[in-house]
Design a protein around this motif. Structure first.
Motif, short mmCIF file in Angstrom:
data_model
loop_
_atom_site.label_atom_id
_atom_site.label_comp_id
_atom_site.label_asym_id
_atom_site.label_seq_id
_atom_site.Cartn_x
_atom_site.Cartn_y
_atom_site.Cartn_z
N LEU A 97 2.58 5.88 -6.03
CA LEU A 97 2.33 5.71 -7.47
C LEU A 97 1.56 7.34 -7.36
N ALA A 98 0.16 6.77 -6.71
CA ALA A 98 -1.02 7.12 -6.93
C ALA A 98 -1.17 9.13 -6.63
N LEU A 99 0.02 9.10 -6.13
CA LEU A 99 0.31 10.46 -6.49
C LEU A 99 0.91 11.25 -7.10
N GLY A 100 1.63 10.21 -7.83
CA GLY A 100 1.49 11.08 -9.34
C GLY A 100 3.47 10.52 -9.31
N LEU A 101 3.99 9.81 -8.11
CA LEU A 101 6.16 9.54 -8.29
C LEU A 101 6.30 8.79 -9.53
N ARG A 108 -1.92 10.63 -13.68
CA ARG A 108 -1.85 10.63 -11.70
C ARG A 108 -2.33 12.04 -10.94
N ARG A 109 -1.12 12.94 -11.63
CA ARG A 109 -1.04 14.20 -11.34
C ARG A 109 -2.68 14.99 -11.66
N ALA A 142 4.53 14.56 -2.56
CA ALA A 142 4.30 15.04 -4.61
C ALA A 142 4.33 16.41 -4.78
N GLY A 157 0.94 -1.25 -0.02
CA GLY A 157 0.21 -0.28 0.17
C GLY A 157 1.12 1.27 -0.30
N GLN A 158 2.27 1.50 0.66
CA GLN A 158 2.72 2.40 0.42
C GLN A 158 3.13 2.75 -0.46
N ASN A 184 -2.98 4.31 4.06
CA ASN A 184 -1.62 4.34 3.65
C ASN A 184 -0.59 5.63 3.85
N LEU A 185 -1.05 6.22 4.79
CA LEU A 185 -0.06 7.39 5.10
C LEU A 185 1.68 6.83 5.21
N LEU A 187 -3.82 1.50 -11.43
CA LEU A 187 -3.16 0.66 -10.13
C LEU A 187 -3.35 -0.82 -10.66
N MET A 237 -6.05 9.84 -4.84
CA MET A 237 -7.21 8.33 -4.57
C MET A 237 -6.50 8.12 -3.22
N ASN A 266 -7.20 4.66 -11.91
CA ASN A 266 -6.26 5.57 -11.92
C ASN A 266 -4.70 4.42 -12.03
N GLU A 312 1.66 2.33 -3.16
CA GLU A 312 0.97 1.99 -3.95
C GLU A 312 0.27 3.58 -4.22
N ALA A 313 0.47 4.25 -2.93
CA ALA A 313 -0.31 5.20 -2.52
C ALA A 313 1.32 6.30 -3.25
N ARG A 322 -10.04 1.42 -9.15
CA ARG A 322 -7.68 1.50 -9.71
C ARG A 322 -7.73 1.28 -11.00
N ALA A 341 -3.64 13.81 -1.12
CA ALA A 341 -4.10 13.83 -2.58
C ALA A 341 -4.59 14.90 -3.07
N PHE A 401 -7.60 5.57 -0.17
CA PHE A 401 -7.26 4.28 0.48
C PHE A 401 -8.53 4.11 1.28
N GLU A 418 2.59 8.76 -15.06
CA GLU A 418 2.87 9.71 -13.80
C GLU A 418 1.27 10.89 -14.53
#
Ligand SMILES: Nc1ncnc2c1ncn2[C@@H]1O[C@H](COP(=O)(O)OP(=O)(O)O)[C@@H](O)[C@H]1O
Ligand SMILES: [Mg+2]
Lengths: 503, 228
Positions: free
Chosen positions: A406-410, B79-80, B104, A400-401, B90-91, B50, B84, B48, A403-404, B45, B153, B86, B76
């Motif tokens: 990646l989901a932010l655009g990294l 996703r900008r 980010a 999950g780390q 997932n912090l 995943l 998302m 975006n 994916e989180a 998912r 996010a 969760f 990439e």
């Protein structure tokens, strides 16, 4: 001075050994005990030991050499058989009173040895010879008084040998003396141009000369000394019987004909041995004086241990991390190569890797200074272990780390850099710290490639002073003083991780 | 803003999504409902990238995704514009709350540290957690963590926000504080897709409702019709 002392024994090992000796020895075997047993047990090191003691070329299970024949003559004079006992050269005296009655192995007569053991009358005279490359610039011993083509002349010697003592004491020469564990290592390094010259007993070079046809003797032997048979202090009758026996062997010409057969200048030997004068015994030093005199040297060598560890370990970590990331996230074609890298480095001994870097690379034109080679070897070797730890650490970070991030655009690499690797580093902190302690102790292996760190310094000092136990204690204390804080640190990390995970 | 046409996905022999199409969610709040295992998370998912899918296609915030493996650069960019949130927050546990929010913008948008900090603090203020900026996520309650995740996010100023059951991992006493933040966002016109089991919330916030059953769209239409 003949044999190799392949691996330094850890000082704590010696400590434990000394305890056992102290408890178990009821006194060394005296002459009557040797006669009753019918065997004189003599200790020597057969490794790299020509022409003194070495495995016969036609039958490696059989030992030959002029000292083998000498020991047999000696035993016959005492009316017993001779039995060989293998030992590591610089630890041979430790065997006295335990598994050997005497040591016969190119032991030079020195004041310290006369103080700590019984030394027989000399049975051999050795001469030190300077050796260089045939086409090299070193064509006379006198040239050593001035600078070489690139600064001081680099001269290799066998560590702990008379050659080392003599060369290090010659402040009139512009030389940098480099100590090696193996008899022939220095010749190998002269050949590959890492060294300008080597110094060793002339009979050793004569014996191995065919193997080193591109090397030559430079000038005549410039120094020399005498070998004696070593016995324990508490066996005066045995010592006296050995002296008498050697006297008879000299007088009736049997020793001379032995040396003539081995092409060891028998006539010249006899002149020297007949006239050999007594060497005065050195006064015994108090433990306090011993510590005061040797501590600065030991501390300086501890500095080398710290230097090697503190440079090579960060390199190992960076390399290991790169390999781990490459294996998990790199291009698929790279992954089997990295797996191979890890398995080769983990599957072969560190000693062998150091040898390869130091002795083999010069053959392809890459001659690294010993300290650089040591750091490179340690860093490469440990990078394999660290990469396995980091691989486990990276896998332990929840998916999950990733994916989180990646989901932010990294990107994948940004996610690794900012999210996965920092967390993996925290997870693996305890095993990595404990590996640092392991590497710290493994630096002692580097003495095999001429680096003098703490264990090697101990070895050399213990050999030259004969104060094996006291120096082992001092050395062990130095090691503990350095590794204890590391152990505390690693335990602190572990506690911190157990109690709650994050800061 | 979001269009899905005949999207299908299998996992091994299991048909997880079967010709799912979605239109009419031009903006506003789309509620994705359905029984557990019906494919809601998988569909979200896919939006975006995943997850990959086998057939059909989708467009989110102007970015087109095709079946099969996605090109990293496309993902990439997408996703900008697509944030998302969760189920399990997932912090990043090794970063402070404010660093979670600014990571980010700083690494992806190359925003200056000071500017990112100002933006981040404003967002934390908005979710009511400005005073926790320096705290570690582990010291926060579940509701607070999920609000930080929303701020994180939002820091990318996404055109579309995806929420996967944002309150189902929370103690019931904490769901309201999270749902209030989401409803606020909806009022401000943020386009979003929310997977939820919460009928009352859907009724208050959603403009469009899609119900999945065993990987197929069972019903979809304006919220007023479907939820009445
Ligand atoms: N990682 C996975 N591996 C295999 N099957 C999965 C995985 N994730 C979900 N599934 C299966 O895919 C189907 C849809 O799951 P999901 O999208 O999580 O449904 P929902 O979110 O509606 O509960 C379920 O049958 C589930 O068991
Ligand atoms: Mg789900």
């Amino acid at each position: 001075m003949i044999t190799t002392s392949p691996r330094p024994v850890a000082p704590w090992g010696v400590c434990a050994l000394a305890l056992v000796v102290g408890v178990a020895t009821a006194g060394a075997a005296e002459l009557d005990e040797v006669r009753r047993r019918g065997e004189l047990v003599w200790a020597a090191d057969q490794e790299g030991g020509g022409p003194h003691v070495f495995p016969a070329s036609d039958d490696p299970t059989r030992l030959t050499g002029f000292e083998v024949e000498f020991a047999e003559l000696l035993a016959a004079e005492l009316g017993v058989r001779a039995r060989f006992q293998q030992g590591q050269w610089d630890r041979l005296p430790l065997l006295l009173g335990r598994s050997a009655d005497c040591v016969i192995n190119g032991i030079e007569l020195t004041p310290e040895r006369q103080r700590d053991y019984r030394c027989s009358r000399p049975y051999f005279a050795y001469a030190l010879q300077l050796l260089g490359r045939r086409a090299g610039p070193l064509d006379a011993f006198e040239r050593l008084s001035g600078p070489g083509p690139h600064g001081p002349w680099k001269v290799g010697v066998l560590t702990g040998s008379a050659a080392e003592t003599v060369m290090r004491s010659r402040s009139d020469l512009d030389v940098e003396v480099v100590g090696y564990d193996g008899t022939l290592d220095s010749l190998e390094q002269v050949r590959t141009r890492v060294l300008d010259a080597a110094v060793m007993d002339d009979c050793i070079f004569t014996f191995y000369a065919d193997r080193f046809a591109d090397l030559r003797t430079v000038g005549r032997p410039f120094a020399g000394g005498l070998y004696a048979v070593l016995t324990a202090r508490d066996t005066p009758e045995l010592a006296a019987a050995i002296d008498t026996a050697i006297g008879r062997l000299i007088a009736d010409g049997r020793l001379k004909s032995l040396y003539d057969r081995w092409d060891l200048a028998g006539r010249q030997q006899m002149l020297l041995l007949r006239d050999a004068t007594e060497i005065p015994a050195a006064p015994s030093r108090s433990t306090w004086d011993l510590v005061r005199e040797t501590l600065p040297l030991l501390v300086r060598s501890a500095g080398m241990t710290v230097l090697l560890s503190c440079i090579s370990f960060p390199l190992a970590i960076l390399l290991g991390l790169a390999v781990a990331v490459g294996r998990l996230y790199g291009p698929p074609i790279l992954r089997p190569l990295l797996t191979g890298y890890v398995e080769v480095l983990r599957g072969t001994p560190l000693m062998l890797q150091l040898y390869a870097i130091f002795f083999l690379l010069p053959k392809v034109g890459l001659a690294l200074p010993a300290v650089v080679a040591a750091v490179a070897g340690l860093a490469l070797n440990y990078s394999a272990y660290e990469s396995e730890i980091y691989r486990a650490g990276l896998k332990a970070v929840p998916l999950g780390q990733f994916e989180a991030a990646l989901a932010l655009g990294l990107t994948k690499w940004q996610a690794l850099r900012h999210v996965l690797v920092p967390q993996a580093v925290r997870i693996v902190m305890p095993p990595v710290t404990s590996d640092f302690i392991a590497l710290f102790k493994d630096t002692s292996v580097c003495s095999a490639i001429t680096v003098i760190e703490l264990t090697k310094r101990y070895s050399v000092l213990a050999l030259s002073t004969g104060r094996i136990v006291e120096l082992a204690v001092v050395t062990a204390i130095l090691y503990l003083a350095m590794s204890w804080p590391l152990a505390l640190l690693s335990r602190w990390f572990e506690r911190r991780l157990e109690s709650g995970g994050q800061r | 803003m979001i269009a899905i046409d005949s999207l299908s996905k299998s996992r091994g022999s299991l048909r997880v999504l079967h010709e799912v199409s979605l239109a009419g969610a031009e903006g506003g709040v789309t509620a994705l409902v359905g029984a557990s295992g019906s494919g809601k998370t998988t569909l979200l998912r896919c939006l975006n990238g995943l997850e990959t899918f086998d057939a059909g296609g989708l467009t989110v915030a102007g970015h087109r995704l095709e079946p099969g493996p996605h090109v990293p650069a496309t993902l990439e960019r997408l996703r900008r514009d697509v944030g998302m949130v969760f189920q399990q927050f997932n912090l990043f546990p090794h970063l402070s709350v404010i660093d979670n929010v600014t990571l980010a913008p700083r690494t992806v948008l190359r925003m200056a540290a000071e500017e990112a900090r100002m933006v981040g603090l404003a967002l934390l203020e908005r979710v009511g957690l400005a005073s926790f900026a320096a705290a570690r996520p582990a010291t926060l309650s579940g509701g607070q963590q999920q609000r930080v995740a929303i701020a994180r996010a939002l820091a990318m100023q996404p055109r579309v926000m995806l929420f996967d059951e944002p309150t189902s991992a929370l103690d019931p006493t904490m769901t309201a504080e999270v749902l209030d933040v989401i409803i606020d966002l909806a009022r401000e016109g943020q386009t979003m897709v929310v997977v939820t089991h919460d009928h009352a919330f859907a009724k208050r916030a959603a403009t469009w409702v899609v119900e999945l059953a065993a990987g197929r769209v069972a019903r979809q239409g304006p919220a007023a019709e479907i939820l009445s």
